[in-house]
Design a protein around this motif. Structure first.
Motif, mmCIF file in Angstrom:
data_model
loop_
_atom_site.group_PDB
_atom_site.id
_atom_site.type_symbol
_atom_site.label_atom_id
_atom_site.label_comp_id
_atom_site.label_asym_id
_atom_site.label_seq_id
_atom_site.Cartn_x
_atom_site.Cartn_y
_atom_site.Cartn_z
ATOM 1 N N TYR A 42 0.838 -1.183 0.000
ATOM 2 C CA TYR A 42 0.000 0.000 0.000
ATOM 3 C C TYR A 42 0.884 1.249 0.000
ATOM 4 N N GLN A 44 0.698 5.335 1.102
ATOM 5 C CA GLN A 44 -0.077 6.334 1.831
ATOM 6 C C GLN A 44 0.615 7.683 1.747
ATOM 7 N N PRO A 49 -5.930 8.264 2.929
ATOM 8 C CA PRO A 49 -5.947 6.852 3.335
ATOM 9 C C PRO A 49 -4.957 6.057 2.493
ATOM 10 N N PRO A 50 -4.613 4.878 2.948
ATOM 11 C CA PRO A 50 -3.755 4.013 2.131
ATOM 12 C C PRO A 50 -4.434 3.653 0.811
ATOM 13 N N GLN B 39 -5.048 3.985 12.696
ATOM 14 C CA GLN B 39 -3.723 4.580 12.603
ATOM 15 C C GLN B 39 -3.597 5.659 13.665
ATOM 16 N N LEU B 45 -0.073 1.501 10.394
ATOM 17 C CA LEU B 45 -1.406 0.930 10.281
ATOM 18 C C LEU B 45 -1.552 -0.281 11.186
ATOM 19 N N TYR B 95 -10.170 3.701 9.848
ATOM 20 C CA TYR B 95 -10.552 3.543 8.449
ATOM 21 C C TYR B 95 -11.400 2.294 8.278
ATOM 22 N N TRP B 111 -10.529 2.042 0.499
ATOM 23 C CA TRP B 111 -10.505 2.589 1.853
ATOM 24 C C TRP B 111 -11.330 3.871 1.926
ATOM 25 N N GLY B 112 -11.958 4.096 3.076
ATOM 26 C CA GLY B 112 -12.594 5.372 3.317
ATOM 27 C C GLY B 112 -11.567 6.413 3.745
ATOM 28 N N GLN B 113 -12.041 7.625 4.008
ATOM 29 C CA GLN B 113 -11.163 8.729 4.409
ATOM 30 C C GLN B 113 -10.829 8.703 5.898
#
Lengths: 113, 121
Positions: A42, A44, A49-50, B39, B45, B95, B111-113
């Motif tokens: 991923y 970021q 977000p990632p 996070q 993460l 997230y 992924w969401g914000q």
């Protein structure tokens, strides 16, 4: 838990040069019955977000530039950016999904030299 | 287009509770595993919890087991995370993420914000 360890923690590379990030898992994430490595990468960027770049260790997500590539098998993996662009500045994470209890590496911060 | 919109984050005192929500659109929500990842400020993460899209089986990180509950309402296309007995170390952006498949043994495709949970007195 499967522990994911990335190296280096940070990396500075000149524009147009190659960047290489390594990821090691504490146990194999290769599932023998389908010969797939349950390993993703991923990206970021700050405040975002990632974003999924690579999955099954080497499959590039749709829309990801082909300068990004993934390799490796078993317990050792590599993310390579063949020619660094300014927009590639970010933190990169590897992740195993071999176990339902997914785990991430600690991240590698990539900067421009 | 896949969209994930988290809400529910807030400033809460230690020991408090919140319910986080993730409204999903652009895909057949019931068919996919959904995951919460957090996070902490300036940190990496951390996978928190997952719910299967095939049998609604749920899974939790040891750090939240017994305090957090993941659930989904397929009629509302919404994922939830009930967070109880909050501690300072739970402070993070949470997230929600859509898995690539239904089982949870999949990469996190979208992924969401994120929504910020701050635990402080």
């Amino acid at each position: 838990d499967i522990v994911m360890t990335q190296s280096p923690d940070s990396l500075a590379v000149s524009l147009g040069e190659r960047a290489t990030i390594n990821c090691k898992s504490s146990q194999s994430v290769l599932y023998n019955s389908n010969n797939k490595n349950y390993l993703a990468w991923y990206q970021q960027k700050p405040g975002q977000p990632p974003k999924l770049l690579i999955y099954w260790a080497s499959t590039r997500e749709s829309g990801v530039p082909d300068r990004f590539s993934g390799s490796g098998s078993g317990t050792g993996f590599t993310l390579t950016i063949s020619s660094l662009q300014a927009e590639d500045v970010a933190v990169y994470y590897c992740q195993q999904y071999y176990s339902i209890f997914h785990t991430f590496g600690q991240g590698t911060k990539l900067e421009i030299k | 287009e896949v969209q994930l919109l988290e809400s529910g984050g807030d400033l809460v005192q230690p020991g408090g509770s919140l319910r986080l929500s993730c409204a999903a659109s652009g895909f057949t929500f019931s068919s996919y595993a959904m995951t919460w990842v957090r996070q902490a400020p300036g940190k990496g993460l951390e996978w928190v919890s997952c719910i299967s899209g095939s049998d609604d089986a749920t899974y939790y990180a040891d750090s939240v087991k017994g305090r957090f509950t993941i659930s989904r309402d397929n009629s509302k296309n919404t994922l939830y995370l009930q967070v109880n007995s909050l501690r300072a170390e739970d402070t993070a952006v949470y997230y929600c993420a859509k898995a690539q498949g239904s089982s949870g043994y999949d990469p996190l495709h979208y992924w969401g914000q994120g929504t910020l949970v701050t635990v402080s007195s």
